[in-house]
Every structure is written in C-alpha cells, then in structure tokens.
Scaffold this motif. Structure first.
Motif, mmCIF file in Angstrom:
data_model
loop_
_atom_site.group_PDB
_atom_site.id
_atom_site.type_symbol
_atom_site.label_atom_id
_atom_site.label_comp_id
_atom_site.label_asym_id
_atom_site.label_seq_id
_atom_site.Cartn_x
_atom_site.Cartn_y
_atom_site.Cartn_z
ATOM 1 N N ALA A 17 89.913 109.142 62.953
ATOM 2 C CA ALA A 17 91.334 109.374 63.212
ATOM 3 C C ALA A 17 92.156 108.235 62.622
ATOM 4 C CB ALA A 17 91.587 109.482 64.708
ATOM 5 N N VAL A 18 93.407 108.523 62.263
ATOM 6 C CA VAL A 18 94.291 107.506 61.690
ATOM 7 C C VAL A 18 95.669 107.624 62.322
ATOM 8 C CG1 VAL A 18 93.094 107.386 59.469
ATOM 9 C CG2 VAL A 18 94.958 109.031 59.772
ATOM 10 N N PHE A 19 96.421 106.508 62.286
ATOM 11 C CA PHE A 19 97.815 106.500 62.716
ATOM 12 C C PHE A 19 98.708 106.701 61.494
ATOM 13 C CE2 PHE A 19 95.950 103.604 66.025
ATOM 14 C CZ PHE A 19 96.124 104.473 67.101
ATOM 15 N N LEU A 20 99.795 107.435 61.683
ATOM 16 C CA LEU A 20 100.774 107.678 60.633
ATOM 17 C C LEU A 20 102.140 107.174 61.086
ATOM 18 C CD1 LEU A 20 101.775 109.163 58.004
ATOM 19 C CD2 LEU A 20 102.187 111.144 59.488
ATOM 20 N N ALA A 21 102.757 106.323 60.256
ATOM 21 C CA ALA A 21 104.126 105.866 60.537
ATOM 22 C C ALA A 21 105.001 106.245 59.345
ATOM 23 C CB ALA A 21 104.154 104.369 60.803
ATOM 24 N N GLY A 22 105.187 105.309 58.380
ATOM 25 C CA GLY A 22 105.954 105.658 57.183
ATOM 26 C C GLY A 22 105.171 106.539 56.230
ATOM 27 N N GLY A 23 103.859 106.323 56.166
ATOM 28 C CA GLY A 23 102.993 107.164 55.350
ATOM 29 C C GLY A 23 102.978 106.844 53.869
ATOM 30 N N THR A 24 103.605 105.732 53.467
ATOM 31 C CA THR A 24 103.717 105.440 52.036
ATOM 32 C C THR A 24 102.380 105.107 51.390
ATOM 33 O OG1 THR A 24 104.250 103.114 52.489
ATOM 34 C CG2 THR A 24 106.092 104.648 52.255
ATOM 35 N N ASN A 25 101.421 104.662 52.167
ATOM 36 C CA ASN A 25 100.087 104.348 51.649
ATOM 37 C C ASN A 25 99.079 105.415 52.074
ATOM 38 O OD1 ASN A 25 97.651 101.717 52.019
ATOM 39 N ND2 ASN A 25 98.379 102.595 50.118
ATOM 40 N N LEU A 26 99.114 105.783 53.331
ATOM 41 C CA LEU A 26 98.146 106.727 53.876
ATOM 42 C C LEU A 26 98.199 108.085 53.189
ATOM 43 C CD1 LEU A 26 96.074 107.586 56.067
ATOM 44 C CD2 LEU A 26 98.023 108.191 57.515
ATOM 45 N N VAL A 27 99.386 108.644 53.032
ATOM 46 C CA VAL A 27 99.499 109.984 52.459
ATOM 47 C C VAL A 27 98.985 110.011 51.024
ATOM 48 C CG1 VAL A 27 101.111 111.812 51.805
ATOM 49 C CG2 VAL A 27 101.369 110.648 54.011
ATOM 50 N N ASP A 28 99.281 108.963 50.254
ATOM 51 C CA ASP A 28 98.743 108.885 48.894
ATOM 52 C C ASP A 28 97.223 108.936 48.903
ATOM 53 O OD1 ASP A 28 101.181 108.770 47.665
ATOM 54 O OD2 ASP A 28 101.179 106.599 47.390
ATOM 55 N N HIS A 29 96.615 108.194 49.809
ATOM 56 C CA HIS A 29 95.158 108.144 49.857
ATOM 57 C C HIS A 29 94.559 109.466 50.314
ATOM 58 C CE1 HIS A 29 95.072 103.470 50.041
ATOM 59 N NE2 HIS A 29 95.291 103.940 48.835
ATOM 60 N N MET A 30 95.255 110.159 51.193
ATOM 61 C CA MET A 30 94.786 111.481 51.601
ATOM 62 C C MET A 30 94.855 112.461 50.438
ATOM 63 S SD MET A 30 96.475 111.652 55.436
ATOM 64 C CE MET A 30 95.888 113.310 55.794
ATOM 65 N N LYS A 31 95.907 112.376 49.635
ATOM 66 C CA LYS A 31 96.029 113.263 48.470
ATOM 67 C C LYS A 31 94.950 112.986 47.432
ATOM 68 C CE LYS A 31 101.052 113.936 48.766
ATOM 69 N NZ LYS A 31 102.363 113.644 48.114
ATOM 70 N N LEU A 32 94.616 111.701 47.260
ATOM 71 C CA LEU A 32 93.622 111.318 46.260
ATOM 72 C C LEU A 32 92.193 111.589 46.720
ATOM 73 C CD1 LEU A 32 95.139 107.902 45.128
ATOM 74 C CD2 LEU A 32 94.961 109.968 43.724
ATOM 75 N N GLY A 33 92.008 111.820 48.009
ATOM 76 C CA GLY A 33 90.667 112.000 48.544
ATOM 77 C C GLY A 33 89.974 110.706 48.899
ATOM 78 N N VAL A 34 90.723 109.591 48.891
ATOM 79 C CA VAL A 34 90.154 108.299 49.281
ATOM 80 C C VAL A 34 89.812 108.298 50.764
ATOM 81 C CG1 VAL A 34 90.688 105.837 49.528
ATOM 82 C CG2 VAL A 34 91.336 107.055 47.440
ATOM 83 N N ILE A 35 90.606 109.006 51.546
ATOM 84 C CA ILE A 35 90.369 109.112 52.975
ATOM 85 C C ILE A 35 90.590 110.560 53.387
ATOM 86 C CG2 ILE A 35 92.767 108.464 53.495
ATOM 87 C CD1 ILE A 35 91.778 107.189 56.072
ATOM 88 N N ALA A 36 89.792 111.040 54.335
ATOM 89 C CA ALA A 36 89.903 112.420 54.792
ATOM 90 C C ALA A 36 89.787 112.449 56.321
ATOM 91 C CB ALA A 36 88.837 113.296 54.149
ATOM 92 N N PRO A 37 90.827 112.013 57.041
ATOM 93 C CA PRO A 37 90.758 111.979 58.508
ATOM 94 C C PRO A 37 90.748 113.382 59.098
ATOM 95 C CG PRO A 37 92.992 111.532 57.778
ATOM 96 C CD PRO A 37 92.144 111.581 56.532
ATOM 97 N N SER A 38 90.092 113.508 60.237
ATOM 98 C CA SER A 38 90.117 114.795 60.940
ATOM 99 C C SER A 38 91.318 114.894 61.875
ATOM 100 C CB SER A 38 88.827 114.971 61.753
ATOM 101 O OG SER A 38 88.759 114.005 62.805
ATOM 102 N N LEU A 39 91.917 113.724 62.201
ATOM 103 C CA LEU A 39 93.065 113.694 63.108
ATOM 104 C C LEU A 39 94.066 112.663 62.618
ATOM 105 C CD1 LEU A 39 94.539 114.331 65.822
ATOM 106 C CD2 LEU A 39 93.137 112.533 66.866
#
Length: 330
Positions: A25-47
């Motif tokens: 699981a991950v926390f989301l706030a601004g998402g400027t780094n996390l969302v990019d990594h999710m799009k690239l497939g660097v991270i794939a959280p279930s929650l």
C-alpha cells in the motif's frame, strides 16, 4: 497502469490503519512522483490511500522557536511563507530551484522528502535495477553515470537522491515527525535517510506503514545567514549535478558556526561534516573555504564518467560560503 484499490483517509489514524499489514500500500498526496512511477510500472500498489486533504497544511512557530511544517504544505506555499523567507532563506531558495511552478503547486513537504531517485535505469523497467528489484543488479555501475554518486555508494547502487528541499533541511538539522500504530514519533533527518548498502530499495528508516505528518526545524542561531546553490545542466527544471545548502555564523571574520549539506552527490542529502569541522574556528576566507571543501572531497569516490563532480562540488561550496561571508547570498 494496473488496477488498484483507493481509500480516502478521514484522519491520520485512519490512514495509518488502512495500510497496516499492507506492505504494497502507498500514501498519495500531491502525486507528482508516485503517479509517474505507477504509469511507468516502477511501482504497482494494490492500495492507494489518499492523504492529500488531511489537515496537515499549517506552518506554525512553536513556543521554543522551532518551525513546524505540515506534511501537506505545498512547495510553492512553503517557499513563499514569510517565516521561511526571513528565518530560513536556504530552504526558500532550495524549493524555488526545484521543478516548475506547476509542480511546486502540487508537490507536498512529505512527498518531496520521499521522492525516489531519477536514475534512468530505475525508471526503465526493462533494465536490471537493485533499487527497483532487489538482487537484479545495477545497470548504472557500468552505464551512464553522469548524475550519479561520488559519496556513500555501494556495489549494489550508485544512484543519488533528487530532492533540493531535503538538502536544505539536512543543513538545518530538521526533524521528521510521523505517525505509526504507536502514535506520534520523530527522528532527525540525519538518520531518516540511509545509504544503499546491500538494500538500495530502502530509501529511508521510516517504519513500514508510517505516515509523515510534519517537519520541524530548530530556530536558527543568532546572526546566521544561509543560502542554497544549485549547479545543473540547464537554468531551470533540471536536477542537481551538485548543490550546496549552507548556514554560516561569523564573529569578527571567524567562523563560529557552519552547517553544510550537499545534494546530487549521494544516495541521501550528504552532510559535509569534514568541511564543517575544518571550518569551525577558521577565518572566513576563500582559502579556508577551499581547504574545507578539499577536506570533504578527500572522502569522495567518483565513478569513471562523473569525476567532474569533484571540481564542480568544490567550486559550489567555495562560492556558496564566500557569498555568505561577503553578505551577498546568491
């Protein structure tokens, strides 16, 4: 992007409870780094737990003179805050040197601290990367290393931490405040980040499932001046090849207190303790600043291809401290 569950946290405790026993699981706030990594497939959280709307947006002066910065304070707001501009110009300058205005309007204090490396191999899921997949190998070591570490690297990872804000906070001896299942905790920023060792996938010592809620900065020493100097490939929107956060106190031309942190050179903001020790009690001259820089760089281990960072970092340290000593921070 792979499917994931979404939870909008109603409180800090709700957020911490939601990720308990959920290592992916991950926390989301601004998402400027996390969302990019999710799009690239660097991270794939279930929650994904949304904490961006929690009441963590205050900047307040504490009774002991420290400044408490909420985890969800946006970078633009923090850089413009009167208390930051007047008491900690090194922090304001670091924030304004990072990214574009649009990104600063979204990026949060906690998210900035937790952003991942900008190593091209970390972002390219077709290449081996120990930070992304432990045990896979490090493509950077025999690859493109222009942006990589000259301090604290290991045979498992040579990437650097990308944050400008974190470098300034390292020089200011800030504390990270967080909540876990045991309630509110804190740790010095100096122990918050870790070097890669044999587990470069672990950027920090933050306990699993903990949520950063604030950063606290102690009051500046009397008569302290500070600045941030960043060297990059282009004038804007680029990560540091090297950077210097410096705070200086002088008494009749002698350095009585100095704090220096370097960015773009290590897996974490690099506190230049050797340079600080050398300078304390020394005259505030360019020769002293150069000798202090040399003392710090004696411990550097550049890679074949980024040796230029030695001279670049030396020059940045001397320029930052000289500008402070001359009363013209830049």
């Amino acid at each position: 992007m792979r499917p994931f569950a979404y939870h909008r946290a109603t409180s800090v405790q709700d957020a911490v409870t939601a990720v308990a026993d959920r290592p992916d699981a991950v926390f989301l706030a601004g998402g400027t780094n996390l969302v990019d990594h999710m799009k690239l497939g660097v991270i794939a959280p279930s929650l994904v737990v949304d904490v961006g709307h929690l009441p963590l947006t205050d900047v307040e002066l504490l009774p002991d003179g420290a400044l408490r910065i909420g985890a969800d304070v946006r970078n633009s707001d923090l850089a413009a805050h009167p208390l930051v501009r007047s008491r900690y110009p090194v922090l304001a300058r670091a924030l304004l040197s990072a990214a574009s205005g649009q990104l600063r309007n979204l990026a949060t204090t906690a998210g900035n601290l937790l952003q991942r490396t900008r190593c091209v191999y970390f972002h390219d899921v077709s290449t081996p990367c120990n930070k992304r997949t432990p045990g896979a190998g490090c493509s950077a070591i025999d690859g493109y290393v222009r942006y990589h570490a000259i301090f604290g690297a290991s045979e498992h990872c040579v990437a650097v931490h990308p944050s400008d804000m974190a470098v300034a906070l390292a020089a200011l001896d800030a504390d990270v405040v967080f909540h876990d299942t045991d309630g509110e905790q804190r740790m010095p920023l100096g122990t918050f980040y870790r070097l890669p060792g044999d587990r470069p996938d672990r950027d920090t010592t933050l306990p699993p499932g903990a949520l950063i809620t604030a950063v606290e900065i102690p009051p500046p020493p009397p008569h302290a001046v500070s600045t941030y100097r960043k060297v990059r490939d282009r004038a804007s929107y680029a990560f540091a090849l090297t950077s210097v956060a410096a705070e200086l106190v002088l008494d009749d031309g002698t350095v009585t207190s100095v704090r220096v942190a370097l960015g773009g050179v290590a897996h974490r903001p690099w506190r230049a303790h050797r340079a600080e020790d050398w300078l304390t009690g020394s005259p505030a001259t360019e020769d002293s600043f150069r000798a202090a820089a040399d003392a710090e760089l004696d411990g550097a281990q550049p890679l074949r291809g980024n040796e230029f960072k030695l001279g670049l970092t030396r020059g940045a340290i001397v320029a930052a401290l000289s500008s402070l000593a001359a009363g013209r921070p830049r």
